[in-house]
Write an enzyme that holds these catalytic residues in place. Structure first.
Site, PDB file in Angstrom:
ATOM      1  CE  LYS A  73      46.774 110.571  38.387  1.00  0.00           C
ATOM      2  NZ  LYS A  73      46.717 111.388  39.017  1.00  0.00           N
ATOM      3  CB  SER A 133      46.872 109.933  41.926  1.00  0.00           C
ATOM      4  OG  SER A 133      46.306 110.572  41.636  1.00  0.00           O
ATOM      5  CB  SER A 148      46.314 113.753  42.479  1.00  0.00           C
ATOM      6  OG  SER A 148      45.898 112.977  43.744  1.00  0.00           O
TER       7      SER A 148
END
Lengths: 463, 59
Positions: free
Chosen positions: A81, A151, A175
């Site tokens: 990420k 996210s 997330s």
């Protein structure tokens, strides 16, 4: 749906690499090809470094030829990420202004991946600064009109289509587990503090965890072994998961009562109910759990995340407000102004929730609590209202962030053609137990082998 | 209800720089949060003995 050709998992590839049937270079090339085919549709990557990935793969092959074995991740292509600092790649954390976060070398988790011999293909898309105030550019692997989850927005779709064999992400309210569930793959958020958060662009100091997205439970166990701190945390090695019967027979699984009523859509609830029947048929005992304090979970969690994110970004926000997109900037500014009385109440609500969950576990002698991961499947981006819908998605996941307990999501079927995730949450450092339960369920079903049409058909035929 | 004047004052006191164009949306966000937090604050206030914030299990 399309059945997946083997090998597509970390452990299967690792076995072939060791047997001399596959090289890391060939595997990395095929993953990059898959990325080139699918990126126009899912936009999972914020940055890909093909040259660096192929060079790292050649080095991994060289090491393996010379008898150096760094474990199951050696030579395996993964994505991270874009909130993890990386020395060799830019870290933008989804900044709408494309600013670069001031990093000082690799984050601890990325360094561990590198030490384990993993090949970092690129950085996965995130909601801007992992704050969840915008719709990210990534799209769902199963329907490109739909929200990919967030996210860790690129991680779920990328693993689902095979443009990474695994992803690491952060999880302050769900997330990692949300994008895993909404894309039909596995997502694990370990116990708070089990994996170092050093070198990560922060949203929340006390709610955030490092987690991983993989195609199978065994792969999640392999990644956890590579990333976890060595001090005091019991092993969750993939080999310990083999005996499915031992994991399921007599396992006492708590089922939230009163939480699903206002949470899960009917089709999701039905899919999860079918999964629970399978657990029961295999010898597990289902125990109703009613904790009224959980009605405060989403609000308390959201206040803590927003206030702590505001504090973390305060200095940069004051000196460089233009670094942030409008929605995120306002969210962080408001976070700085949350009255102390509210934050205190949120922290105390968190303590009440943690105490009530611990008491339920003790009183009912539970092994785990099972629920839908998200109350609904991925909705279309067009339908989506960020401030209304994103808090709904964390209805079940945020409980594990408030308590710091580990939780895993595994695919358990489809509702209206979109994947549904089943969440299994347990007490601190019970990762082995949770992985065992999840692996046993995975073995009873074929969900882990079902891939999105985009995966096998190739991008060209999706037009 | 947190008024715009109150929020401006609070921001000044805390040294938080808020662009004027953000103020309306921030007030609305804080008031929405205030509404959602009301039952949480009420629940906590009703407790005779507030729980420990952090326990060994959480750490």
């Amino acid at each position: 749906v399309t059945r997946a050709p083997a090998p597509e998992t970390i452990l299967a590839c690792a076995e072939q690499i060791r047997a001399g049937e596959l090289t890391s270079s060939a595997l990395t090339e095929s993953v990059l090809t898959r990325a080139a085919e699918t990126e126009p549709y899912i936009r999972a990557f914020a940055y890909i470094d093909e040259d660096a990935a192929l060079k790292a793969a050649q080095r991994a092959d060289e090491e393996i030829r010379h008898g150096i074995d760094r474990g199951p991740l050696h030579g395996i292509p993964v994505g991270v990420k874009d909130v993890f600092c990386t020395a060799q790649m830019p870290t933008r954390a989804g900044s709408m202004t494309m600013g670069t976060w001031p990093c000082h070398g690799d984050s601890a988790a990325v360094a561990r991946l590198a030490d384990s011999g993993a090949i970092i293909v690129g950085k996965h898309v995130t909601h801007e600064f992992a704050c969840g105030q915008n719709v990210p550019p990534a799209r769902n692997a199963w329907d490109q009109r739909c929200y990919p989850g967030g996210s860790t927005a690129g991680g779920g779709p990328s693993v689902a289509v095979g443009s990474s064999l695994a992803a690491i992400g952060t999880d302050a309210g769900g997330s990692v587990r949300k994008p895993a569930a909404l894309n039909g793959v596995v997502g694990l958020k370990p116990t708070l503090g089990m994996i170092s958060r050093q070198g990560i662009v922060p949203p929340s100091g006390s709610m955030d965890h490092v987690g991983m997205i993989t195609r199978t439970v065994e792969d999640a166990a392999a990644l956890l072994e590579a990333l976890r701190g060595r001090e005091g945390s019991p092993s969750a090695a993939p080999g310990s998961l083999a005996d499915a019967d031992a994991h399921l027979k007599g396992a006492r699984l708590g089922i939230w009562q009163g939480l699903a009523d206002d949470g899960a859509d009917e089709a999701v609830a039905e899919t999860v109910a079918t999964a629970l029947e399978a657990f029961q048929a295999a010898g597990a005992v289902l125990c109703p759990v009613h904790i009224p304090e959980l009605s405060m979970a989403v609000t308390a969690g959201s206040v803590i995340i927003q206030a702590e994110a505001g504090i973390s970004h305060g200095k940069l926000l004051a000196s460089s407000p233009g670094f942030y997109g409008e929605e995120t900037r306002r969210y962080l500014e408001a976070g700085l102004l949350i009255p102390a009385a509210y934050l205190r109440a949120a922290y105390l609500a968190r303590a009440e929730i943690a105490a009530a969950v611990r008491k339920a576990f003790t009183d009912l002698e539970l092994d785990a609590i099972v629920s839908p991961t998200t109350p609904m499947t991925a909705m279309t981006v067009e339908q989506m209202n960020v401030s209304r819908d994103l808090p709904r998605y964390i209805h079940f996941t945020v409980i594990a962030n408030l308590t710091g307990w580990p939780a895993i999501t595994i695919p358990c079927g489809f509702a209206d053609g979109m994947p549904v995730g089943l969440q299994i949450m347990g007490p601190p450092y019970a990762e082995s137990r949770l992985l065992g339960l999840a692996h046993a369920y995975e073995k009873m079903t074929s969900w882990a082998t079902i891939r999105p049409p985009l995966c096998a058909a190739g991008a060209a035929s999706e037009d | 209800v947190l008024t715009e004047a109150y929020v401006i004052d609070l921001a000044k006191t805390l040294g938080v720089v808020i662009p004027a164009e953000d103020m309306e949306s921030i007030c609305s966000m804080l008031n929405d949060l205030s509404e959602k937090m009301a039952p949480v604050v009420a629940f906590i206030d009703e407790r005779d003995a507030p729980p420990e914030l952090f326990t060994a299990t959480q750490l």
